[in-house]
Motif scaffolding. Structure first.
Motif, PDB file in Angstrom:
ATOM      1  N   GLY A  41     -15.274 -21.698   0.029  1.00 41.81           N
ATOM      2  CA  GLY A  41     -14.990 -22.576  -1.110  1.00 41.81           C
ATOM      3  C   GLY A  41     -13.584 -23.143  -1.057  1.00 41.81           C
ATOM      4  O   GLY A  41     -13.373 -24.347  -1.245  1.00 41.81           O
ATOM      5  N   LYS A  42     -12.622 -22.278  -0.784  1.00 42.01           N
ATOM      6  CA  LYS A  42     -11.220 -22.700  -0.705  1.00 42.01           C
ATOM      7  C   LYS A  42     -11.021 -23.720   0.412  1.00 42.01           C
ATOM      8  O   LYS A  42     -10.377 -24.758   0.216  1.00 42.01           O
ATOM      9  N   SER A  44     -13.239 -25.710   1.786  1.00 42.42           N
ATOM     10  CA  SER A  44     -13.936 -26.966   1.470  1.00 42.42           C
ATOM     11  C   SER A  44     -13.164 -27.799   0.450  1.00 42.42           C
ATOM     12  O   SER A  44     -13.000 -29.006   0.619  1.00 42.42           O
ATOM     13  N   ILE A  45     -12.690 -27.136  -0.615  1.00 44.10           N
ATOM     14  CA  ILE A  45     -11.966 -27.847  -1.676  1.00 44.10           C
ATOM     15  C   ILE A  45     -10.655 -28.416  -1.150  1.00 44.10           C
ATOM     16  O   ILE A  45     -10.311 -29.568  -1.436  1.00 44.10           O
ATOM     17  N   ILE A  46      -9.928 -27.640  -0.364  1.00 47.75           N
ATOM     18  CA  ILE A  46      -8.654 -28.118   0.186  1.00 47.75           C
ATOM     19  C   ILE A  46      -8.888 -29.309   1.114  1.00 47.75           C
ATOM     20  O   ILE A  46      -8.163 -30.307   1.053  1.00 47.75           O
ATOM     21  N   GLY A  48     -11.386 -31.434   0.982  1.00 48.32           N
ATOM     22  CA  GLY A  48     -11.744 -32.565   0.121  1.00 48.32           C
ATOM     23  C   GLY A  48     -10.535 -33.173  -0.565  1.00 48.32           C
ATOM     24  O   GLY A  48     -10.396 -34.401  -0.627  1.00 48.32           O
ATOM     25  N   CYS A  49      -9.630 -32.315  -1.074  1.00 44.04           N
ATOM     26  CA  CYS A  49      -8.416 -32.812  -1.746  1.00 44.04           C
ATOM     27  C   CYS A  49      -7.522 -33.584  -0.779  1.00 44.04           C
ATOM     28  O   CYS A  49      -6.994 -34.643  -1.127  1.00 44.04           O
ATOM     29  N   ALA A 110      -9.534 -25.959   7.084  1.00 46.17           N
ATOM     30  CA  ALA A 110      -9.477 -27.135   6.198  1.00 46.17           C
ATOM     31  C   ALA A 110      -8.713 -28.269   6.880  1.00 46.17           C
ATOM     32  O   ALA A 110      -9.114 -29.428   6.827  1.00 46.17           O
ATOM     33  N   VAL A 140     -17.153 -36.221  -1.456  1.00 44.99           N
ATOM     34  CA  VAL A 140     -17.659 -35.095  -2.252  1.00 44.99           C
ATOM     35  C   VAL A 140     -18.950 -34.542  -1.640  1.00 44.99           C
ATOM     36  O   VAL A 140     -19.119 -33.321  -1.516  1.00 44.99           O
ATOM     37  N   VAL A 143     -18.023 -32.561   1.356  1.00 43.86           N
ATOM     38  CA  VAL A 143     -17.405 -31.283   0.986  1.00 43.86           C
ATOM     39  C   VAL A 143     -18.484 -30.278   0.588  1.00 43.86           C
ATOM     40  O   VAL A 143     -18.428 -29.107   0.984  1.00 43.86           O
ATOM     41  N   ILE A 144     -19.484 -30.735  -0.175  1.00 38.69           N
ATOM     42  CA  ILE A 144     -20.601 -29.856  -0.558  1.00 38.69           C
ATOM     43  C   ILE A 144     -21.347 -29.390   0.692  1.00 38.69           C
ATOM     44  O   ILE A 144     -21.659 -28.205   0.848  1.00 38.69           O
ATOM     45  N   PHE A 147     -19.277 -26.850   2.607  1.00 40.87           N
ATOM     46  CA  PHE A 147     -19.338 -25.543   1.942  1.00 40.87           C
ATOM     47  C   PHE A 147     -20.631 -24.812   2.304  1.00 40.87           C
ATOM     48  O   PHE A 147     -20.617 -23.629   2.660  1.00 40.87           O
TER      49      PHE A 147
END
Length: 193
Positions: A41-42, A44-46, A48-49, A110, A140, A143-144, A147
């Motif tokens: 999760g971390k 993927s989110i990083i 994406g950001c 990431a 997005v 990123v999903i 993940f």
């Protein structure tokens, strides 16, 4: 806000091919063996950001150093071309550095594996052609997907096998090569007009 399914799908496929998370499953598995648990999760989110920030700030950074988007897109087409060659021919032009167990979810997973030079260059190239909101939706969705792949990487590896992963990597390499040629031809014209 104008969402265009064709633009979203094209941007998703381009980013999916560049990020190549399925083709990078062997790297993810090796990284898991070296450092143990990876925070999917971390990571993927990083990633994406980083991609969304670069989508908005990348053009400003280019303007600051005096480079137009078309020139960057042509340069990006070359990077995509070489990434595609890596995928198709099974060669390595970009060497990965050893990772620190404490930061494996961020580096190299990431950045630069998911949100690396190829995907960042691709984002600016896509921005020259597509609407920003469509690119954000594509990011997005990627990123999903990243993940999901990170969470199930060992199951995917068992399901596809080494040959299946190689086939997927080569198919996306050919798609990416065609996209690189298209980006180059469309943006090189703009430089001479």
């Amino acid at each position: 806000m104008q969402l265009n399914f064709k633009e979203i799908f094209t941007a998703f496929m381009v980013l999916f091919a560049v990020i190549d998370i399925v083709g990078n499953i062997p790297i993810v598995i090796d990284l898991r063996k070296k450092v143990g648990h990876i925070q999917s999760g971390k990571a993927s989110i990083i990633a994406g950001c980083i991609m969304i920030l670069f989508l908005f700030l990348g053009k400003s950074i280019l303007n600051l150093i005096g480079i137009d988007v078309n020139s960057f897109a042509v340069a990006g087409a070359f990077i995509l071309f070489f990434i595609a060659l890596e995928m198709i021919l099974g060669i390595t032009l970009y060497k990965q550095e050893e990772s620190n167990p404490m930061t494996a979810s961020i580096f190299p997973l990431a950045f630069p594996l998911m949100a690396g030079p190829g995907s960042l260059t691709t984002l600016l190239s896509l921005r020259a052609e597509f609407r920003v909101e469509n690119i954000i939706v594509a990011i997005v969705l990627n990123v999903i997907f990243i993940f999901i792949v990170l969470k199930t990487s060992s199951k995917i590896e068992r399901f596809l096998g080494a040959n299946g992963i190689n086939i997927v990597r080569k198919v996306f390499g050919v798609i990416l090569l065609a996209i690189a040629v298209k980006l180059f031809t469309q943006n090189i014209k703009a430089l001479f007009i």
